[in-house]
Motif scaffolding. Structure first.
Motif, PDB file in Angstrom:
ATOM      1  N   ASP A 196       0.805  -1.164   0.028  1.00 21.91           N
ATOM      2  CA  ASP A 196      -0.096   0.085  -0.039  1.00 21.91           C
ATOM      3  C   ASP A 196       1.098   1.334   0.076  1.00 21.91           C
ATOM      4  O   ASP A 196       1.370   1.623   1.083  1.00 21.91           O
ATOM      5  N   LEU A 197       1.257   2.016  -1.061  1.00 22.13           N
ATOM      6  CA  LEU A 197       2.200   2.821  -1.424  1.00 22.13           C
ATOM      7  C   LEU A 197       1.558   4.105  -0.448  1.00 22.13           C
ATOM      8  O   LEU A 197       2.543   4.691   0.217  1.00 22.13           O
ATOM      9  N   PHE A 198       0.448   4.317  -0.482  1.00 21.95           N
ATOM     10  CA  PHE A 198      -0.279   5.252   0.455  1.00 21.95           C
ATOM     11  C   PHE A 198      -1.668   4.887   0.873  1.00 21.95           C
ATOM     12  O   PHE A 198      -2.502   4.513  -0.145  1.00 21.95           O
ATOM     13  N   GLU A 199      -2.000   4.850   1.978  1.00 19.75           N
ATOM     14  CA  GLU A 199      -3.466   4.527   2.561  1.00 19.75           C
ATOM     15  C   GLU A 199      -3.825   5.286   3.685  1.00 19.75           C
ATOM     16  O   GLU A 199      -2.913   5.951   4.402  1.00 19.75           O
ATOM     17  N   THR A 200      -5.077   5.742   3.910  1.00 23.68           N
ATOM     18  CA  THR A 200      -5.570   6.573   4.800  1.00 23.68           C
ATOM     19  C   THR A 200      -6.181   5.663   5.883  1.00 23.68           C
ATOM     20  O   THR A 200      -6.909   4.601   5.719  1.00 23.68           O
ATOM     21  N   TYR A 201      -5.730   5.658   7.044  1.00 24.70           N
ATOM     22  CA  TYR A 201      -6.262   4.998   8.230  1.00 24.70           C
ATOM     23  C   TYR A 201      -7.678   5.005   8.397  1.00 24.70           C
ATOM     24  O   TYR A 201      -8.274   5.988   8.422  1.00 24.70           O
ATOM     25  N   ILE A 202      -8.456   4.081   8.447  1.00 27.04           N
ATOM     26  CA  ILE A 202      -9.873   4.031   8.897  1.00 27.04           C
ATOM     27  C   ILE A 202      -9.992   4.520  10.169  1.00 27.04           C
ATOM     28  O   ILE A 202      -9.603   3.937  11.228  1.00 27.04           O
ATOM     29  N   GLY A 203     -10.754   5.545  10.421  1.00 21.98           N
ATOM     30  CA  GLY A 203     -10.981   6.153  11.753  1.00 21.98           C
ATOM     31  C   GLY A 203     -11.126   7.497  11.755  1.00 21.98           C
ATOM     32  O   GLY A 203     -11.769   8.344  10.986  1.00 21.98           O
ATOM     33  N   PRO A 204     -10.702   8.245  12.719  1.00 24.01           N
ATOM     34  CA  PRO A 204     -10.897   9.524  12.862  1.00 24.01           C
ATOM     35  C   PRO A 204     -10.165  10.428  12.106  1.00 24.01           C
ATOM     36  O   PRO A 204     -10.806  11.644  12.074  1.00 24.01           O
TER      37      PRO A 204
END
Length: 326
Positions: A196-204
């Protein structure tokens, strides 16, 4: 996207979320970003700075040539005139596709959207997705991971437009187009073969909610002071550590499926050592020997990734708000 092969990959990609609090969309700029030559590194003046006024950046919002950082994005150079500097690099066509079997359905089921969710304009590929549903687009490469020496991408998330719950990602794994992972694990996805070259964390969506990770292995790295809602413009460079300074095993006999269930490959598969770093947009974070220096940087992500009997498949996705299956 361009590749330095022996082989190496090089591309620009971005994510832009649009809309109000009731709707968020993801827009991705994909295309040819060739490794810069001495000529292409020289200062260049563009007639207009707006993305919409430069053919390669059509579909993007705001300023691109240059962007607010003062650096021009890769799309500012027309793909036909921007020279490839390295003799062993080449551009990928980045033709959009919809791999429902391997990407869409496993993540979001039959409700996932792909056809009609993206558009093409010059070297730009745009993905639209709201927080209320899943959407994705895939890009076939035809390359085995062990052929890829370096991959480069300009990436962005437009500030103040994404939901805190949106799961945005630019990532890849390796798979053939048919069959079932459980029955043919050596040629389909498993968690030890994903990057995952970049991913946004699921959450706040708070501080450091953007990251580089490897699904089930390696050293993940948060992007300090970047957030989903605050946005970012960064370049990503991933490279293969051909000397294996990280000490990865030569082969693996088994992988991991969802839930970290072990699955035997049926035959030993090669393993490559990869590193990934992010930096200011517009140029690679490193090339060749300078990448070796970054391998000891505490902000560099790294992992030992299984090489499948299948080509690399790139994906740009927004699994929507509150998504829980990755």
């Amino acid at each position: 996207m361009s590749l330095r092969t022996g082989r190496a990959m090089f591309l620009p990609i971005g994510l832009l979320c649009l809309g109000s609090a009731h709707r968020a969309a993801a827009q991705a700029a994909l295309g040819r970003f060739l490794a810069p030559s001495n000529e292409s590194l020289a200062p260049k003046t563009f007639a207009r700075k707006e993305c919409s006024e430069n053919p390669g950046c059509a579909g993007l919002g705001g300023d691109c040539c240059p962007a607010g950082t003062g650096m021009a994005l890769a799309c500012c150079w027309d793909a036909q005139t921007h020279p490839a500097a390295l003799p062993d690099s080449r551009a990928l066509a980045m033709v959009p596709s919809c791999d429902h079997l391997n990407v869409g359905f496993p993540n979001c089921g039959d409700a996932v959207k792909c056809e009609g969710e993206y558009s093409e304009s010059g070297s730009t590929r745009t993905l639209k997705a709201t927080s209320d549903h899943c959407a994705y687009v895939t890009f076939k490469t035809g390359l085995s991971l062990d052929q890829v020496l370096q991959l480069d991408a300009d990436t962005f998330i437009t500030p103040g437009t994404c939901s805190q719950q949106d799961n945005l990602a630019f990532w890849f794994f390796q798979t053939i187009g048919t069959g079932i992972a459980e029955e043919e694990p050596s040629s389909h996805w498993d968690a030890l073969s994903e990057v995952d070259l970049f991913e946004t964390y699921i959450g706040p969506g708070g501080v450091n909610s953007i990251n580089t990770n490897f699904a089930a292995t390696g050293l993940h790295m948060q992007w300090k002071n970047f957030t989903i809602v605050g946005g970012m413009r960064q370049h990503i460079t991933m490279w293969q550590d051909v000397e294996n300074a990280a000490g990865c095993p030569a082969t693996r006999q088994a992988g991991m499926l969802t839930g970290l269930t072990t699955i035997e490959y049926g035959t030993p598969l090669p393993v490559v050592s990869v590193f990934a770093a992010h930096c200011a947009p517009g140029a690679p974070c490193c090339t060749r020997d300078s990448c070796k220096q970054l391998q000891s940087d505490p902000n560099t992500a790294r992992a030992c990734i299984t090489v499948k009997d299948a080509p690399v498949l790139l994906s740009l996705s927004n699994w929507g708000a509150g998504h829980r299956v990755t």
